[in-house]
Design an enzyme around this catalytic site. Structure first.
Site, short mmCIF file in Angstrom:
data_model
loop_
_atom_site.label_atom_id
_atom_site.label_comp_id
_atom_site.label_asym_id
_atom_site.label_seq_id
_atom_site.Cartn_x
_atom_site.Cartn_y
_atom_site.Cartn_z
N ASN A 103 -2.32 6.68 11.40
CA ASN A 103 -3.23 5.80 10.65
C ASN A 103 -3.30 6.22 9.18
O ASN A 103 -3.96 7.21 8.85
CB ASN A 103 -4.62 5.82 11.30
CG ASN A 103 -4.59 5.14 12.65
OD1 ASN A 103 -3.95 5.62 13.59
ND2 ASN A 103 -5.22 3.99 12.74
N GLY A 140 -7.89 -4.13 24.53
CA GLY A 140 -6.58 -3.57 24.17
C GLY A 140 -6.64 -2.42 23.19
O GLY A 140 -5.61 -1.91 22.76
N ALA A 163 7.22 -5.56 5.93
CA ALA A 163 7.00 -5.97 7.32
C ALA A 163 5.81 -6.89 7.41
O ALA A 163 4.97 -6.94 6.50
CB ALA A 163 6.75 -4.74 8.21
N PHE A 175 0.83 -1.22 0.00
CA PHE A 175 0.00 0.00 0.00
C PHE A 175 0.87 1.27 0.00
O PHE A 175 0.90 2.03 -0.98
CB PHE A 175 -0.91 -0.09 1.23
CG PHE A 175 -1.65 1.15 1.60
CD1 PHE A 175 -2.39 1.85 0.66
CD2 PHE A 175 -1.64 1.60 2.93
CE1 PHE A 175 -3.10 2.99 1.02
CE2 PHE A 175 -2.35 2.73 3.30
CZ PHE A 175 -3.07 3.43 2.34
N ASP A 198 10.11 -7.44 -2.84
CA ASP A 198 8.85 -7.76 -2.16
C ASP A 198 8.61 -9.26 -2.29
O ASP A 198 8.84 -9.84 -3.36
CB ASP A 198 7.69 -6.96 -2.80
CG ASP A 198 6.48 -6.85 -1.89
OD1 ASP A 198 5.92 -7.91 -1.55
OD2 ASP A 198 6.08 -5.73 -1.55
N LEU A 242 5.71 -10.51 -2.08
CA LEU A 242 4.33 -10.57 -2.60
C LEU A 242 3.39 -11.35 -1.68
O LEU A 242 2.43 -11.97 -2.14
CB LEU A 242 4.31 -11.13 -4.04
CG LEU A 242 5.12 -10.30 -5.05
CD1 LEU A 242 5.04 -10.92 -6.45
CD2 LEU A 242 4.67 -8.84 -5.11
N TYR A 295 4.41 -6.29 17.76
CA TYR A 295 4.59 -5.42 16.58
C TYR A 295 5.18 -4.07 16.99
O TYR A 295 6.17 -3.60 16.41
CB TYR A 295 3.25 -5.25 15.87
CG TYR A 295 3.27 -4.22 14.76
CD1 TYR A 295 3.72 -4.55 13.48
CD2 TYR A 295 2.84 -2.91 14.98
CE1 TYR A 295 3.74 -3.60 12.47
CE2 TYR A 295 2.87 -1.96 13.97
CZ TYR A 295 3.31 -2.31 12.71
OH TYR A 295 3.34 -1.37 11.71
N1 NAD Z 1 -0.67 1.43 6.99
C1 NAD Z 1 -0.45 2.04 8.14
O1 NAD Z 1 -1.34 2.75 8.67
C2 NAD Z 1 0.90 1.92 8.83
C3 NAD Z 1 1.07 2.58 10.06
C4 NAD Z 1 2.30 2.47 10.71
C5 NAD Z 1 3.33 1.74 10.13
N2 NAD Z 1 3.13 1.10 8.95
C6 NAD Z 1 4.28 0.35 8.39
O2 NAD Z 1 4.47 0.79 7.05
C7 NAD Z 1 5.01 -0.29 6.27
C8 NAD Z 1 4.15 -0.50 5.03
O3 NAD Z 1 2.83 -0.85 5.45
P1 NAD Z 1 1.61 -0.98 4.44
O4 NAD Z 1 0.42 -0.42 5.14
O5 NAD Z 1 1.98 -0.46 3.10
O6 NAD Z 1 1.42 -2.56 4.42
P2 NAD Z 1 1.35 -3.60 3.19
O7 NAD Z 1 1.03 -4.93 3.77
O8 NAD Z 1 0.47 -3.07 2.11
O9 NAD Z 1 2.85 -3.59 2.66
C9 NAD Z 1 3.88 -4.43 3.17
C10 NAD Z 1 4.60 -5.03 1.96
O10 NAD Z 1 5.69 -5.81 2.45
C11 NAD Z 1 5.70 -7.07 1.77
N3 NAD Z 1 6.35 -8.02 2.71
C12 NAD Z 1 5.85 -8.50 3.89
N4 NAD Z 1 6.77 -9.30 4.49
C13 NAD Z 1 7.86 -9.32 3.65
C14 NAD Z 1 9.11 -9.98 3.71
N5 NAD Z 1 9.46 -10.78 4.75
N6 NAD Z 1 9.99 -9.78 2.70
C15 NAD Z 1 9.67 -8.99 1.65
N7 NAD Z 1 8.48 -8.35 1.52
C16 NAD Z 1 7.59 -8.52 2.53
C17 NAD Z 1 4.24 -7.38 1.48
O11 NAD Z 1 4.08 -8.28 0.39
C18 NAD Z 1 3.71 -5.98 1.15
O12 NAD Z 1 3.87 -5.68 -0.23
C19 NAD Z 1 5.09 -1.48 7.19
O13 NAD Z 1 6.40 -1.56 7.71
C20 NAD Z 1 4.10 -1.14 8.30
O14 NAD Z 1 4.44 -1.81 9.50
C21 NAD Z 1 1.94 1.17 8.30
#
Ligand code: NAD
Length: 311
Positions: free
Chosen positions: A175, A273, A80, A12, A32, A34, A146
């Site tokens: 968020n 929580g 992540a 995302f 990635d 995927l 987390y």
């Molecule tokens: N969306 C939010 O509101 C938010 C808030 C705080 C932090 N974050 C952090 O931002 C980052 C991106 O989050 P997002 O919302 O885009 O989530 P998302 O799930 O859309 O993106 C995570 C991407 O990482 C890839 N991935 C997961 N594990 C992997 C691995 N071991 N090796 C390689 N690729 C891997 C997934 O395929 C995915 O494309 C993350 O680190 C998340 O913890 C997001």
């Protein structure tokens, strides 16, 4: 910056960040696995003409990380395990993605002498804060594996700066919402879940009385903050939010307006929580990157509604 690696770039926030960098003429490489990311989130034209390459691989695999980092002049680490609930259910597996994966990335940055690392930390490091709004000096007290994993990342980054001079900044996103967020994702998915509900006429489930507050920040603004952070030399951590928090009931009102659909709401027992209130100030973000997320909630929600309707 000529070539930037984005881990988790098919996700995302990653896919929006890739677009923001490509728009500035930067070559983008994505690593990635995927697991939740998708190739079709990435711009097809840039994939076709080679401005963007997708390497399918895992950040838990140090060799795959080294190969991806090689030749890049900055890294945006977003990959992540993003679910708080999964981290509670399976803390060891979660840590392998979020701690070992992070360490593989920052250590490759060190060994291969990459000038800049920007990585995803999270508002989850703060837990249930004693006072609001949160700023970067607020004491982290994570309530989940987390949140702890993201805090460990921040501490590793500080240590790598002291020990090895690695230039890194942790982005503590609040968020994040907007087009391409997976409504099935359990992390900060309330807007995408409500959007799904409004579009299909389903009842919106609100846990508790709906007075809980959050700072919702538009993904396009997060991508711009990431781009600026990559180009800067700012160190430490930055809270990435708008400085305006709204309650879930106010959110639903804004969504009915932006989507032009009435909402049917059902209140359920409060979730165990659940953090009641969350708010931040973007003062350090603004001062460090000369940038403040400016998309209003209604503007962002309209963009989300338009994207869901294929506009
Ligand atoms: N969306 C939010 O509101 C938010 C808030 C705080 C932090 N974050 C952090 O931002 C980052 C991106 O989050 P997002 O919302 O885009 O989530 P998302 O799930 O859309 O993106 C995570 C991407 O990482 C890839 N991935 C997961 N594990 C992997 C691995 N071991 N090796 C390689 N690729 C891997 C997934 O395929 C995915 O494309 C993350 O680190 C998340 O913890 C997001």
């Amino acid at each position: 910056m000529q070539r930037v690696l984005i881990t988790g770039g098919a996700g995302f926030i990653g896919s929006h960040s890739a677009e923001a960098l490509l728009a500035q003429g930067v070559q983008v490489r994505v690593l990635d696995n995927l697991s939740s990311g998708r190739r079709d989130r990435l711009p097809a034209d840039a994939l076709a003409d080679g401005r963007l390459t997708l390497l399918e691989g895992d950040v838990r695999d140090a060799r795959a990380v080294d190969a991806a980092v090689q030749g890049c002049d900055a890294v945006l680490h977003l990959a992540a395990q993003v679910s708080v609930q999964s981290s509670v259910a399976e803390p060891v597996a979660s840590s392998s993605h979020n701690v070992t994966g992070f360490l593989n990335v920052i250590d490759a940055v060190r060994r291969l002498q990459v000038p800049r690392l920007v990585y995803a930390s999270s508002a989850a490091v703060y837990g249930a804060p004693a006072s609001l709004p949160l700023d970067e000096a607020s004491v982290p007290l994570p309530l989940s594996p987390y949140g702890l994993e993201k805090f460990i990342n921040d501490q590793y980054a500080a240590l790598y700066r002291t020990l090895y001079g690695v230039s890194a900044i942790g982005m503590r996103y609040f968020n994040v919402y907007g087009p391409r967020q997976d409504p099935r994702s359990s992390y900060a998915g309330v807007i995408s879940k409500f959007a799904d509900g409004l579009e299909s006429g389903a009842v919106l489930r609100v846990f508790g009385d709906g007075s809980q507050t959050r700072d919702f920040v538009y993904v396009g603004d997060v991508a711009e903050a990431n781009r600026r952070a990559l180009a800067s030399g700012v160190q430490g951590v930055l809270n990435v939010g708008t400085g305006r928090s709204v309650s879930l009931l106010e959110l639903i009102e804004a969504m009915t307006e932006a989507f032009g659909r009435p909402a049917q709401v059902r209140h359920e027992a409060p979730a165990a929580g659940d953090v009641l209130h969350s708010a931040t100030t973007p003062a350090r973000l603004q001062q460090a990157l000369d940038y403040r997320p400016g998309t209003s909630l209604v503007q962002g929600l309209r963009a989300l509604a338009a994207s869901l309707r294929g506009a």
